[in-house]
Structures are given as structure tokens and as C-alpha cells.
Design an enzyme around this catalytic site. Structure first.
Site, PDB file in Angstrom:
ATOM      1  NE  ARG A  53      -2.735   0.372   3.472  1.00 59.19           N
ATOM      2  CZ  ARG A  53      -2.011   0.641   4.581  1.00 59.19           C
ATOM      3  NH1 ARG A  53      -1.365   1.776   4.706  1.00 59.19           N
ATOM      4  NH2 ARG A  53      -1.943  -0.235   5.555  1.00 59.19           N
TER       5      ARG A  53
ATOM      6  CE1 TYR B 288     -18.189  11.523 -14.289  1.00 61.54           C
ATOM      7  CE2 TYR B 288     -16.803  11.484 -12.336  1.00 61.54           C
ATOM      8  CZ  TYR B 288     -17.710  10.865 -13.175  1.00 61.54           C
ATOM      9  OH  TYR B 288     -18.118   9.585 -12.906  1.00 61.54           O
TER      10      TYR B 288
ATOM     11  CG  ASP C 253     -10.074  16.538 -13.847  1.00 68.71           C
ATOM     12  OD1 ASP C 253      -9.448  16.011 -14.785  1.00 68.71           O
ATOM     13  OD2 ASP C 253     -10.971  15.950 -13.221  1.00 68.71           O
TER      14      ASP C 253
ATOM     15  CE  LYS D  86     -13.298   8.547 -17.810  1.00 69.81           C
ATOM     16  NZ  LYS D  86     -13.063   8.344 -16.419  1.00 69.81           N
TER      17      LYS D  86
HETATM   18  O1  P1T Z   1     -13.892   7.436 -13.182  1.00 70.76           O
HETATM   19  P1  P1T Z   1     -12.670   7.878 -12.428  1.00 70.76           P
HETATM   20  O2  P1T Z   1     -11.406   7.262 -12.906  1.00 70.76           O
HETATM   21  O3  P1T Z   1     -12.853   7.779 -10.955  1.00 70.76           O
HETATM   22  O4  P1T Z   1     -12.469   9.443 -12.788  1.00 70.76           O
HETATM   23  C1  P1T Z   1     -13.341  10.454 -12.373  1.00 70.76           C
HETATM   24  C2  P1T Z   1     -13.264  11.617 -13.324  1.00 70.76           C
HETATM   25  C3  P1T Z   1     -12.517  12.721 -12.957  1.00 70.76           C
HETATM   26  N1  P1T Z   1     -12.400  13.802 -13.770  1.00 70.76           N
HETATM   27  C4  P1T Z   1     -12.982  13.821 -14.972  1.00 70.76           C
HETATM   28  C5  P1T Z   1     -12.829  15.022 -15.841  1.00 70.76           C
HETATM   29  C6  P1T Z   1     -13.737  12.729 -15.422  1.00 70.76           C
HETATM   30  O5  P1T Z   1     -14.291  12.793 -16.633  1.00 70.76           O
HETATM   31  C7  P1T Z   1     -13.888  11.596 -14.575  1.00 70.76           C
HETATM   32  C8  P1T Z   1     -14.707  10.413 -14.969  1.00 70.76           C
HETATM   33  N2  P1T Z   1     -15.594  10.657 -16.038  1.00 70.76           N
HETATM   34  C9  P1T Z   1     -16.432   9.737 -16.566  1.00 70.76           C
HETATM   35  C10 P1T Z   1     -16.529   8.471 -16.131  1.00 70.76           C
HETATM   36  C11 P1T Z   1     -17.265  10.218 -17.687  1.00 70.76           C
HETATM   37  O6  P1T Z   1     -17.832   9.409 -18.444  1.00 70.76           O
HETATM   38  O7  P1T Z   1     -17.355  11.444 -17.861  1.00 70.76           O
END
Ligand code: P1T
Length: 383
Positions: free
Chosen positions: A52, A104, A176, A201
Site C-alpha cells: 500500500r 464531471y 483536472d 481515460k
Molecule cells: O472514473 P474515475 O477514474 O474515478 O475518474 C473520475 C473523473 C474525474 N475527472 C474527470 C474530468 C472525469 O471525466 C472523470 C470520470 N468521467 C467519466 C466516467 C465520464 O464518463 O465522464
């Protein structure tokens, strides 16, 4: 690899943090699938004591992603939300967050539903006019948090101008950078204090792994985030780090194709009678086009648009393409389509961050552009 700043982005992606492994010479950082490490004596270890706290596969990924963002420090998490949460943990009751007014849905939910319960305050702001931030500065604000381009409206915010105002008031700017990826935009160089990513992503790039990342040059924040990474434990496993690092190697070539294909899709949308506003930062008419041209290498692979006939037809469209798969998420090699109002941004319904119900969001993949155009055209023709 040393002197990373002398190398180009593609070289850094392939080599930073990825020296051949010392025992076997393995060229690719192995998946260290272990939860713990043998120690030569009590209180001594060989760099790793418990997985961890640290894992060599994770270290390789953290060093590579930090180098890609031009950062001294990189810290990986189990998801983008875990990265966001760990940054926010540093806030205290009474602190105030300014959140760019398109983001988001999960980020909005975390701030507005979870952190407010802990006494953190927040307010949305239209940061397209950075002067608004200055004029209405709240003395309790410790963090300005924005996405650019935003999810899902593809609004562009001027990172440099917002960083200047934020710093003048003694607060930190978090960007972000998920939608742009470090290949298209490097917020730290523009004055941001922290960069966050959902590596799920573009960085991972193949829709097969969930992860998050924070980059910073601020040593104090980096130390705190490392402490919290271990103390909270929302860490990615070694297999996930391996997949994410493999994805990062091809980020540049994938992004070039995402951007090229997005342009073709935008051309189609602009010419189709069923389509209303087309939201894409690479369009001359986009309000943020000039800022995007200045702070981004290209306009990216995300495209949103309004369906003239309204919500029902927008939903029908999202369910009727063949190559564009109806799904949440973005940034993978496969094209995706979704209806943000009912899917990724449902948690923002009724809030200042609510999205239009006739909005459709595309994550344009790297398939043959003609095939994508044909798929979307025939679905649009049918509504
Ligand atoms: O899904 P995760 O890896 O926890 O990420 C969250 C997140 C954070 N910031 C942005 C700009 C994001 O688009 C996302 C996650 N977004 C999606 C799952 C979506 O379909 O928009």
C-alpha cells in the site's frame, strides 16, 4: 533516464521511470504482484516495505506520468475520484472551494454532497471571465478547482489568468487535465499548483483499467498527498499500474488520431440539419477557441452537441449508433456516445451544474474516420 526536460514527450513516455529492471534486465517494468517485501533487519528495507505504501510497478508509473506533466512529484490512485478525494482531504472545515461551473458529475457530487457534510463550503463560478473570480473573491477560498476543456460542455478556461488571480489571493489552483491529457496541455507550466487525472481515460487509453493521478511541483502538497495516499489506501494495484503505463507509451500517437477524427466528426455535425450547437474548442466560433489555441497543442477528441429535436431524440440517437458504443467514460481507442444529463452528470440534475437535456457527448476513437462519420450520419438521419 535523466535530464527528462531535454527529451520530447514521446521519448519521455517510453523511458521515464522505466530503466531496465536490475535483477533480470527486463526491459518492461514487471508487475510486482506482491503485498509485502522481505526486510533484512527490523527497521531496514530495500526501498519497499508494504505494497500500500509503495510498489515498484507503481513507482515506474508515477515517475513516468510526473515527467509527462513536467512535474517533480507524481502520485497514483485507484481511480480519478480517489485522486480528487485525496487532494480535497487537505481542506479543513470552513474552507471554501470555487468550482468551475461545468465539471464531471462525480466531482460535483463529491464536493457538494460529501465534503459539505464535513463543513467545507463551495460555490460554482463561470471562470470564462476570470475577473469574476477577483470581483467575488471569498476570503475562505483555499482552492480553485477547474477542468479545461470541461466535461461535458467543452468550455475552455484560461489557466494562466486564473492561476494569477488565485495566487494573488493566496489560494491553490487545481486543474483536472483528464480531457486534454498531458500531451495536449500541461497546466503546471501555465501556473496551476496541482494537476489531477482520471487515468482511466486518455492516459490508460484502452478502456480496460481505472486509475487516478496527481502531479505537482509543490513539495509540501506532494508530501501530504503521499502521506494521505498511504494513510487512506486508495492505491492502484500493480496490474492496473502496468496497464496504465503501457497505455501512456502510445498517448501521443493516439491523441493525434483522436484529434484528427474529432475534426471529421465536427465537420459532419456542422453540416447536419438535426444538430444544434456543436461544442468543440477547435471551432473558430467556440468562445474559448483562442485560449485553447494558446494553451493546448490541439483541440482534443471530445465533442458535444445539442440535438434540435430535444431530449427524447438525443437519447434515441445515443442508443442507435453501431460503432459509437453507448457507454459512460471516454478517452479509449473505441468511440463512445452518451447522454450526459441521464448518465455521467445525473448527479448534477437540479444544480447549477445541470447540463442541457438535449446534449449528446462523443468520445471520438481512433477507428477509420470514414466509418465513424458514416455511422453517426446514418444515426442522425434516422432521428
Ligand atoms: O472514473 P474515475 O477514474 O474515478 O475518474 C473520475 C473523473 C474525474 N475527472 C474527470 C474530468 C472525469 O471525466 C472523470 C470520470 N468521467 C467519466 C466516467 C465520464 O464518463 O465522464
Amino acid at each position: 533516464m535523466t535530464n527528462e526536460t531535454e527529451y520530447g514527450f514521446e521519448t519521455i513516455a517510453l523511458h521515464a521511470g522505466q530503466n531496465p529492471e536490475q535483477v533480470t534486465g527486463a526491459v518492461i517494468p514487471p508487475i510486482f504482484q506482491t503485498s509485502t517485501y522481505a526486510q533484512p533487519a527490523v527497521g531496514e528495507h530495500l526501498g519497499y516495505e508494504y505494497a500500500r505504501t509503495g510498489n515498484p510497478t507503481r513507482t515506474a508509473l508515477e515517475e513516468c506520468l510526473a515527467a509527462l506533466e513536467g512535474a517533480d512529484h507524481g502520485i497514483c490512485f485507484a481511480s480519478g475520484m480517489a485522486a480528487t478525494d485525496t487532494v480535497l482531504r487537505r481542506l479543513a472545515p470552513g474552507d471554501h472551494i470555487v468550482l468551475g461551473d461545468d465539471a464531471y458529475g462525480g466531482t460535483f457530487r463529491l464536493i457538494s454532497a460529501i465534503y459539505t457534510g464535513g463543513g467545507v463550503k463551495w460555490s460554482p463560478a463561470d471562470l470564462t471571465n476570470p475577473a469574476v473570480l477577483d470581483a467575488h473573491w471569498n476570503p475562505a477560498t483555499t482552492v480553485v478547482w477547474l477542468e479545461t476543456p470541461t466535461n461535458p460542455l467543452l468550455t475552455v478556461f484560461d489557466i494562466e489568468a486564473i492561476a494569477e488571480i488565485t495566487h494573488r489571493h493566496g489560494a491553490k489552483l487545481v486543474v483536472d487535465n483528464t480531457f486534454a491529457s498531458p500531451y495536449l496541455q500541461q497546466p503546471l507550466a501555465l501556473g496551476a499548483d496541482l494537476v489531477t487525472h482520471s487515468t482511466t481515460k486518455y492516459i490508460g487509453g484502452h478502456s480496460d483499467v481505472v486509475g487516478g493521478f496527481v502531479a505537482t511541483n509543490d513539495e509540501e502538497w506532494a508530501n501530504d498527498l503521499r502521506y494521505l495516499q498511504n494513510a487512506i489506501g486508495a492505491v492502484p494495484g500493480p496490474q492496473d499500474c502496468f496497464l496504465t503505463l503501457r497505455g501512456a507509451k502510445t498517448l501521443a500517437v493516439r491523441m493525434d488520431r483522436h484529434c484528427e477524427n474529432a475534426r471529421r466528426i465536427v465537420e459532419l455535425l456542422l453540416s447536419h440539419p438535426a444538430v444544434g450547437d456543436v461544442l468543440y474548442p477547435g471551432l473558430d466560433g467556440h468562445p474559448g477557441a483562442q485560449i485553447a489555441a494558446r494553451q493546448m497543442k490541439a483541440a482534443g477528441g471530445m465533442v458535444s452537441f445539442r440535438v434540435k429535436a430535444g431530449m427524447e431524440k438525443a437519447m434515441e440517437l445515443a442508443a442507435s449508433t453501431k460503432l459509437f458504443t453507448l457507454a459512460e467514460s471516454l478517452g479509449g481507442v473505441e468511440s463512445l456516445i452518451e447522454h450526459p444529463g441521464a448518465m455521467t452528470h445525473l448527479s448534477a440534475a437540479g444544480s447549477p451544474l445541470e447540463v442541457p437535456d438535449d446534449l449528446v457527448r462523443l468520445s471520438v476513437g481512433i477507428e477509420t474516420a470514414d466509418d465513424l462519420v458514416e455511422d453517426l450520419r446514418s444515426a442522425l438521419d434516422r432521428i
